[in-house]
Scaffold this motif. Structure first.
Motif, PDB file in Angstrom:
ATOM      1  N   ASP A 169       0.826  -1.203   0.000  1.00  0.00           N
ATOM      2  CA  ASP A 169       0.000   0.000   0.000  1.00  0.00           C
ATOM      3  C   ASP A 169       0.866   1.261   0.000  1.00  0.00           C
ATOM      4  O   ASP A 169       1.561   1.545   0.979  1.00  0.00           O
ATOM      5  CB  ASP A 169      -0.871  -0.036   1.263  1.00  0.00           C
ATOM      6  CG  ASP A 169      -1.816   1.136   1.373  1.00  0.00           C
ATOM      7  OD1 ASP A 169      -1.792   2.016   0.503  1.00  0.00           O
ATOM      8  OD2 ASP A 169      -2.581   1.164   2.353  1.00  0.00           O
ATOM      9  N   THR A 226      -4.454 -10.155  -1.262  1.00  0.00           N
ATOM     10  CA  THR A 226      -5.815  -9.621  -1.227  1.00  0.00           C
ATOM     11  C   THR A 226      -6.284  -9.220  -2.623  1.00  0.00           C
ATOM     12  O   THR A 226      -5.484  -8.920  -3.509  1.00  0.00           O
ATOM     13  CB  THR A 226      -5.884  -8.377  -0.317  1.00  0.00           C
ATOM     14  OG1 THR A 226      -4.978  -7.393  -0.817  1.00  0.00           O
ATOM     15  CG2 THR A 226      -5.532  -8.711   1.127  1.00  0.00           C
ATOM     16  N   GLU A 227      -7.594  -9.177  -2.759  1.00  0.00           N
ATOM     17  CA  GLU A 227      -8.191  -8.710  -4.010  1.00  0.00           C
ATOM     18  C   GLU A 227      -7.865  -7.239  -4.238  1.00  0.00           C
ATOM     19  O   GLU A 227      -7.701  -6.799  -5.381  1.00  0.00           O
ATOM     20  CB  GLU A 227      -9.708  -8.916  -3.986  1.00  0.00           C
ATOM     21  CG  GLU A 227     -10.154 -10.364  -4.014  1.00  0.00           C
ATOM     22  CD  GLU A 227      -9.880 -11.051  -5.341  1.00  0.00           C
ATOM     23  OE1 GLU A 227      -9.571 -10.353  -6.330  1.00  0.00           O
ATOM     24  OE2 GLU A 227      -9.959 -12.295  -5.383  1.00  0.00           O
ATOM     25  N   ALA A 228      -7.782  -6.458  -3.160  1.00  0.00           N
ATOM     26  CA  ALA A 228      -7.487  -5.027  -3.293  1.00  0.00           C
ATOM     27  C   ALA A 228      -6.133  -4.807  -3.955  1.00  0.00           C
ATOM     28  O   ALA A 228      -5.982  -3.938  -4.824  1.00  0.00           O
ATOM     29  CB  ALA A 228      -7.530  -4.353  -1.925  1.00  0.00           C
ATOM     30  N   GLU A 229      -5.120  -5.602  -3.560  1.00  0.00           N
ATOM     31  CA  GLU A 229      -3.812  -5.489  -4.204  1.00  0.00           C
ATOM     32  C   GLU A 229      -3.890  -5.904  -5.663  1.00  0.00           C
ATOM     33  O   GLU A 229      -3.266  -5.302  -6.540  1.00  0.00           O
ATOM     34  CB  GLU A 229      -2.801  -6.377  -3.478  1.00  0.00           C
ATOM     35  CG  GLU A 229      -2.415  -5.912  -2.094  1.00  0.00           C
ATOM     36  CD  GLU A 229      -1.625  -6.984  -1.367  1.00  0.00           C
ATOM     37  OE1 GLU A 229      -0.390  -6.857  -1.293  1.00  0.00           O
ATOM     38  OE2 GLU A 229      -2.256  -7.953  -0.888  1.00  0.00           O
ATOM     39  N   VAL A 258      -6.419  -5.686  -7.692  1.00  0.00           N
ATOM     40  CA  VAL A 258      -7.059  -4.623  -8.465  1.00  0.00           C
ATOM     41  C   VAL A 258      -6.094  -3.465  -8.685  1.00  0.00           C
ATOM     42  O   VAL A 258      -5.968  -2.944  -9.807  1.00  0.00           O
ATOM     43  CB  VAL A 258      -8.334  -4.143  -7.743  1.00  0.00           C
ATOM     44  CG1 VAL A 258      -8.869  -2.865  -8.377  1.00  0.00           C
ATOM     45  CG2 VAL A 258      -9.406  -5.237  -7.750  1.00  0.00           C
ATOM     46  N   ARG A 259      -5.399  -3.043  -7.627  1.00  0.00           N
ATOM     47  CA  ARG A 259      -4.482  -1.900  -7.753  1.00  0.00           C
ATOM     48  C   ARG A 259      -3.337  -2.212  -8.705  1.00  0.00           C
ATOM     49  O   ARG A 259      -3.000  -1.395  -9.576  1.00  0.00           O
ATOM     50  CB  ARG A 259      -3.936  -1.510  -6.367  1.00  0.00           C
ATOM     51  CG  ARG A 259      -2.848  -0.437  -6.429  1.00  0.00           C
ATOM     52  CD  ARG A 259      -2.497   0.109  -5.052  1.00  0.00           C
ATOM     53  NE  ARG A 259      -2.148  -0.920  -4.105  1.00  0.00           N
ATOM     54  CZ  ARG A 259      -0.942  -1.458  -3.976  1.00  0.00           C
ATOM     55  NH1 ARG A 259       0.052  -1.099  -4.792  1.00  0.00           N
ATOM     56  NH2 ARG A 259      -0.697  -2.383  -3.048  1.00  0.00           N
ATOM     57  N   GLU A 318      -4.639  -0.753   3.262  1.00  0.00           N
ATOM     58  CA  GLU A 318      -5.312  -1.484   2.187  1.00  0.00           C
ATOM     59  C   GLU A 318      -5.590  -2.948   2.525  1.00  0.00           C
ATOM     60  O   GLU A 318      -6.731  -3.424   2.418  1.00  0.00           O
ATOM     61  CB  GLU A 318      -4.450  -1.400   0.928  1.00  0.00           C
ATOM     62  CG  GLU A 318      -4.988  -2.138  -0.276  1.00  0.00           C
ATOM     63  CD  GLU A 318      -4.024  -2.048  -1.446  1.00  0.00           C
ATOM     64  OE1 GLU A 318      -4.393  -1.448  -2.464  1.00  0.00           O
ATOM     65  OE2 GLU A 318      -2.885  -2.578  -1.325  1.00  0.00           O
ATOM     66  N   ARG A 351      -7.886  -3.535   5.772  1.00  0.00           N
ATOM     67  CA  ARG A 351      -9.299  -3.200   5.537  1.00  0.00           C
ATOM     68  C   ARG A 351     -10.027  -4.372   4.903  1.00  0.00           C
ATOM     69  O   ARG A 351     -11.160  -4.702   5.280  1.00  0.00           O
ATOM     70  CB  ARG A 351      -9.418  -1.959   4.637  1.00  0.00           C
ATOM     71  CG  ARG A 351      -9.052  -0.655   5.296  1.00  0.00           C
ATOM     72  CD  ARG A 351      -9.465   0.536   4.450  1.00  0.00           C
ATOM     73  NE  ARG A 351      -8.721   0.640   3.203  1.00  0.00           N
ATOM     74  CZ  ARG A 351      -7.645   1.404   3.012  1.00  0.00           C
ATOM     75  NH1 ARG A 351      -7.170   2.119   4.020  1.00  0.00           N
ATOM     76  NH2 ARG A 351      -7.044   1.450   1.835  1.00  0.00           N
ATOM     77  N   GLU A 352      -9.366  -5.004   3.919  1.00  0.00           N
ATOM     78  CA  GLU A 352     -10.017  -6.138   3.256  1.00  0.00           C
ATOM     79  C   GLU A 352     -10.137  -7.336   4.183  1.00  0.00           C
ATOM     80  O   GLU A 352     -11.154  -8.048   4.161  1.00  0.00           O
ATOM     81  CB  GLU A 352      -9.253  -6.537   1.994  1.00  0.00           C
ATOM     82  CG  GLU A 352      -9.923  -7.699   1.258  1.00  0.00           C
ATOM     83  CD  GLU A 352      -9.280  -8.025  -0.078  1.00  0.00           C
ATOM     84  OE1 GLU A 352      -9.060  -7.089  -0.865  1.00  0.00           O
ATOM     85  OE2 GLU A 352      -8.995  -9.213  -0.323  1.00  0.00           O
ATOM     86  N   TYR A 361     -13.849  -4.564   5.440  1.00  0.00           N
ATOM     87  CA  TYR A 361     -14.107  -3.128   5.494  1.00  0.00           C
ATOM     88  C   TYR A 361     -14.988  -2.727   6.680  1.00  0.00           C
ATOM     89  O   TYR A 361     -15.849  -1.843   6.583  1.00  0.00           O
ATOM     90  CB  TYR A 361     -14.692  -2.652   4.162  1.00  0.00           C
ATOM     91  CG  TYR A 361     -13.749  -2.957   3.028  1.00  0.00           C
ATOM     92  CD1 TYR A 361     -12.706  -2.095   2.715  1.00  0.00           C
ATOM     93  CD2 TYR A 361     -13.852  -4.152   2.315  1.00  0.00           C
ATOM     94  CE1 TYR A 361     -11.797  -2.401   1.700  1.00  0.00           C
ATOM     95  CE2 TYR A 361     -12.946  -4.476   1.306  1.00  0.00           C
ATOM     96  CZ  TYR A 361     -11.918  -3.592   1.009  1.00  0.00           C
ATOM     97  OH  TYR A 361     -11.016  -3.906   0.024  1.00  0.00           O
TER      98      TYR A 361
END
Length: 373
Positions: A116, A151-154, A156-157, A300, A303-304, A308
């Motif tokens: 992040d 994570t999915e967030a990573e 996506v980013r 980041e 949170r996932e 969240y």
């Protein structure tokens, strides 16, 4: 129909200068146990002396750079023992280290990421540091068969940052073969009405993990609230001792064996670890499995992990904010039960070993047989 057999070579040193190092122990001892859940995958651990010497030498160089305050430099490439790999008859390499510079056309599943950037800036990393890391890792991402992020967030980013490499990134959480969720009957007993809140802090590096923030949060609460809170601190405080305040129900321990930590998680209502910097946080998953509400930093990955805020509490780390959250949990039994229940359910559906093993199964098949993906 039987699934196609896949052989995975695990590039990790056979010994490490820091035998308690989490990354090394995870790769050396956890990953091979995937075979208990995905029997068509066979794992071969590196026994190469060259791999071990290379990994330990790079680690020592990194420590020296840090202590001498030498400016940031992207990790040097790791060494793959190509002869050992070829003799093993494996289909691919799993690597949770720097990318092997001599891999050439050998398929590599690389567990790595770019953390992040908001968290890195808060730590003091410059834009130049972040840019250099991104440029270096982009080259490695391109060479990997697949890149495993947590994570999915990573996912996506990184896909947004490197759209031409988007198909490389796969989100697979950490595999924890020994963690099982608390039984529903035992969880129900934890939810019984009570006039107190049992809190736990766990972390070898107490400063980085935010123990001072926890102490400050407890200290700013009025005595009538402090008396209803119980705090157990488990920490070797390896990055500097933090003076404990005078609190009515405070117990401070040094490092404890993992089974005892699991017992404490099972007994606790809340896990407090508002870290300043956190690449992942396996302890959060362990807490969720035991229906303990994790209080996580507002970064980041974390949170996932807690969906969240649906399965835990996300905090900026401000002691007053943490204190308000603790008081809210203390007084609102319905909120406490909802968060603890959601935490346990999220572990079962997203982080239980059999769930994560299935994600690894897909990852290895996609990396070894990309034309079939």
């Amino acid at each position: 129909m039987a699934k196609e057999h896949i052989k995975v070579y695990i590039q990790t040193p056979s010994w490490f200068i820091r035998p308690r190092n989490t990354d090394w122990r995870y790769t050396r001892f956890n990953i091979p146990r995937l075979s208990n859940f995905i029997p068509e995958c066979e794992f071969h651990l590196s026994r190469s002396r060259a791999v071990a010497l290379d990994a330990n030498a790079r680690y020592l160089k990194g420590i020296l750079r840090h202590r001498l305050h030498i400016p940031f430099k992207p990790d040097a490439a790791s060494h793959l023992d190509r002869q050992e790999f070829l003799c093993s008859g494996c289909d691919l390499v799993y690597c949770h280290d720097s990318f092997p510079g001599n891999a050439d056309s050998i398929p590599i599943v690389w567990q790595n990421s770019i953390l992040d950037p908001e968290m890195k800036r808060a730590r003091g990393d410059s834009e130049e540091d972040i840019g250099r890391e991104s440029a270096t890792k982009k080259l490695c991402f391109a060479m990997a068969a697949r890149v495993q992020v947590s994570t999915e967030a990573e996912c996506v980013r990184l896909s947004r940052w490197f759209p031409e490499l988007a198909d490389k990134f796969v989100a697979v959480p950490f595999f924890l073969p020994d963690v099982r969720p608390i039984a529903e009957d035992d969880a129900s007993k934890k939810f019984a009405p009570k006039d107190g809140l049992r809190c736990l802090f766990v972390g070898h590096e107490a400063r980085r993990k935010g123990l001072a923030r926890v102490y400050a949060a407890f200290s700013c609460l009025p005595p009538r609230i402090q008396r209803r809170l119980h705090l157990t601190v488990v920490s070797a405080q390896t990055d500097g001792k933090i003076e404990a305040p005078s609190l009515p129900n405070l117990r401070v321990c040094g490092a404890l064996p993992s089974p005892r930590v699991q017992d404490l998680l099972r007994e606790s209502d809340v896990l407090l670890m508002p870290s300043f910097f956190e690449s992942y946080g396996i302890i959060f998953l362990e807490a969720m499995s035991q229906a303990a509400i994790p209080v996580v930093p507002d970064w980041e990955v974390q949170r996932e992990i807690v969906d969240y805020g649906a399965a835990g509490i996300v905090t900026s780390g401000d002691p007053l904010e943490i204190a308000r959250k603790l008081e809210e949990l203390l007084d609102d039994g319905n909120l406490r039960i909802a968060l603890a229940t959601n935490a346990r359910k999220r572990f079962e559906t997203s982080y239980a070993p059999e769930v994560v093993a299935e994600k690894f199964r897909s990852l290895f098949h996609r990396a070894a047989r990309p034309h079939q993906a």
